[in-house]
Design a protein around this motif. Sequence first.
Motif, mmCIF file in Angstrom:
data_model
loop_
_atom_site.group_PDB
_atom_site.id
_atom_site.type_symbol
_atom_site.label_atom_id
_atom_site.label_comp_id
_atom_site.label_asym_id
_atom_site.label_seq_id
_atom_site.Cartn_x
_atom_site.Cartn_y
_atom_site.Cartn_z
ATOM 1 N N CYS A 32 0.668 -3.214 -3.578
ATOM 2 C CA CYS A 32 1.367 -4.276 -2.838
ATOM 3 C C CYS A 32 1.818 -5.391 -3.801
ATOM 4 N N ARG A 34 3.046 -8.242 -3.043
ATOM 5 C CA ARG A 34 2.568 -9.556 -2.569
ATOM 6 C C ARG A 34 1.133 -9.802 -3.069
ATOM 7 N N GLN A 35 0.312 -8.738 -3.042
ATOM 8 C CA GLN A 35 -1.063 -8.862 -3.530
ATOM 9 C C GLN A 35 -1.065 -9.270 -5.007
ATOM 10 N N TYR A 38 -0.214 -12.931 -5.310
ATOM 11 C CA TYR A 38 -1.358 -13.816 -5.028
ATOM 12 C C TYR A 38 -2.215 -13.951 -6.289
ATOM 13 N N PHE A 234 2.874 -3.974 3.483
ATOM 14 C CA PHE A 234 2.229 -3.087 4.459
ATOM 15 C C PHE A 234 2.030 -3.813 5.785
ATOM 16 N N GLN A 240 -4.440 -0.423 3.441
ATOM 17 C CA GLN A 240 -4.263 -1.230 2.225
ATOM 18 C C GLN A 240 -4.613 -2.691 2.522
ATOM 19 N N CYS A 241 -4.235 -3.153 3.722
ATOM 20 C CA CYS A 241 -4.531 -4.540 4.091
ATOM 21 C C CYS A 241 -6.018 -4.708 4.414
ATOM 22 N N CYS A 244 -7.648 -5.205 1.158
ATOM 23 C CA CYS A 244 -7.010 -6.174 0.252
ATOM 24 C C CYS A 244 -7.861 -7.442 0.123
ATOM 25 N N SER A 247 -6.292 -10.488 2.078
ATOM 26 C CA SER A 247 -5.824 -10.314 3.455
ATOM 27 C C SER A 247 -5.965 -11.600 4.278
ATOM 28 N N CYS A 250 -3.122 -13.926 3.377
ATOM 29 C CA CYS A 250 -1.869 -13.236 3.688
ATOM 30 C C CYS A 250 -1.548 -13.288 5.187
HETATM 31 S S1 SF4 Z 1 -2.996 -8.055 3.126
HETATM 32 FE FE1 SF4 Z 1 -1.629 -6.299 2.970
HETATM 33 S S2 SF4 Z 1 0.442 -7.109 2.847
HETATM 34 FE FE2 SF4 Z 1 -0.973 -8.802 2.444
HETATM 35 S S3 SF4 Z 1 -1.147 -8.881 0.232
HETATM 36 FE FE3 SF4 Z 1 -2.776 -7.589 0.966
HETATM 37 S S4 SF4 Z 1 -2.007 -5.502 0.926
HETATM 38 FE FE4 SF4 Z 1 -0.264 -6.891 0.762
#
Ligand code: SF4
Length: 354
Positions: A32, A34-35, A38, A234, A240-241, A244, A247, A250
């Motif tokens: 990801c 976005r991950q 971060y 995602f 995956q979230c 993560c 999360s 996010c």
């Molecule tokens: S929660 Fe999901 S969408 Fe958000 S950064 Fe993590 S993997 Fe990516």
Amino acid sequence: MLADLLLKVAGMNQKPEQDYRPRPSSSGPERCLRQLCYKAHGLKAKKMSDRFVAVLDDSSWHEELTADWIRKSAFQLHSQQLVLNCGTTTHLGQAFDVAGSIDGIITDLLGVDRLWEHKAINHFGFERYLKGDYPMDYLTQCCLYLVGLQKVNPQIREAILLIKNKNTSAYLEFMLDYNSADDIMVVKHLMGSDGTFRDGEDVALFTNLYRDAFERFAQVEKHRVLQALPDRQFERSDWQCDYCPYSEPCYENYQQEFTEFVALDAEAAAQAAEYVEINDIQATLKKRQDVIRKSLKGWLNSANACRAIADGYSVNLAFQKRTTVDNKLVPPEILKKASDEKTIEIFTIKGGKA
Ligand code: SF4
């Protein structure tokens, strides 16, 4: 005695979180973006659970175990953890060499050297790859390593990506050929220790994996400079979230992002109409299915039978025991401790002409 202790020990030995840097292991399209952003912003990740620390540790030991089997074979394994320079990108505003350490090089009986990359994964992921999905992150990682390796030894253009099923110890091998000049990766064959074998047109060819990896590094850097975030890669329900470490931030204000009432465009309206029509057809078929089901069950009951067959069809009645928990009998403080509140998305499509 030990069962409740060992995972805590694993948790206490968790390595400190490393700062973001562009690396081959996080260059693939399945990671990801976005991950990564971060992490590049320097946001503190949620601490891994003790059990997850142990799971990751298991994976590195699986690599050692496989290496041990290779050493007992006619193949030679060497150059383990050799550090390579896989290319240059911009990181923290400066030119940055993307470095990574390989799992090793394997030399076969004819003296041919190949990159060896090992992954130990769970049964679910392993089955997906065995059935035809491609591990795009691992393939991208191999591209970067092969570019780095070719700087040291231009003869090496093949890689064996060896995937181990941690549950069953089965292996799956992707034989890869990478043309770094044109950025083309060919999967020459896929071989499973269960006898699965695919080659030729049954396996795939990928272009621009290396270019796309460096494009992603550049994207992370761009978002870091702007202190911005790309869209979520995602959906909330994706595993995956769930795993993560970002999360919480996010999805912190997720609900507040959806406040507008807007008009559907023509294409979306047509899709909504089609969806509702499919729903209606399904509901009619389901009603008919329920009638048939009831009738057949009655037929089986009247024959006192648990199985009836004819013309290749079978009607079966089986009994299973299921355990349920009566929440009323659980002390409230325990129930509260065991409960996890999550915001879930409820997406509906309704409508149709009356
Ligand atoms: S929660 Fe999901 S969408 Fe958000 S950064 Fe993590 S993997 Fe990516």
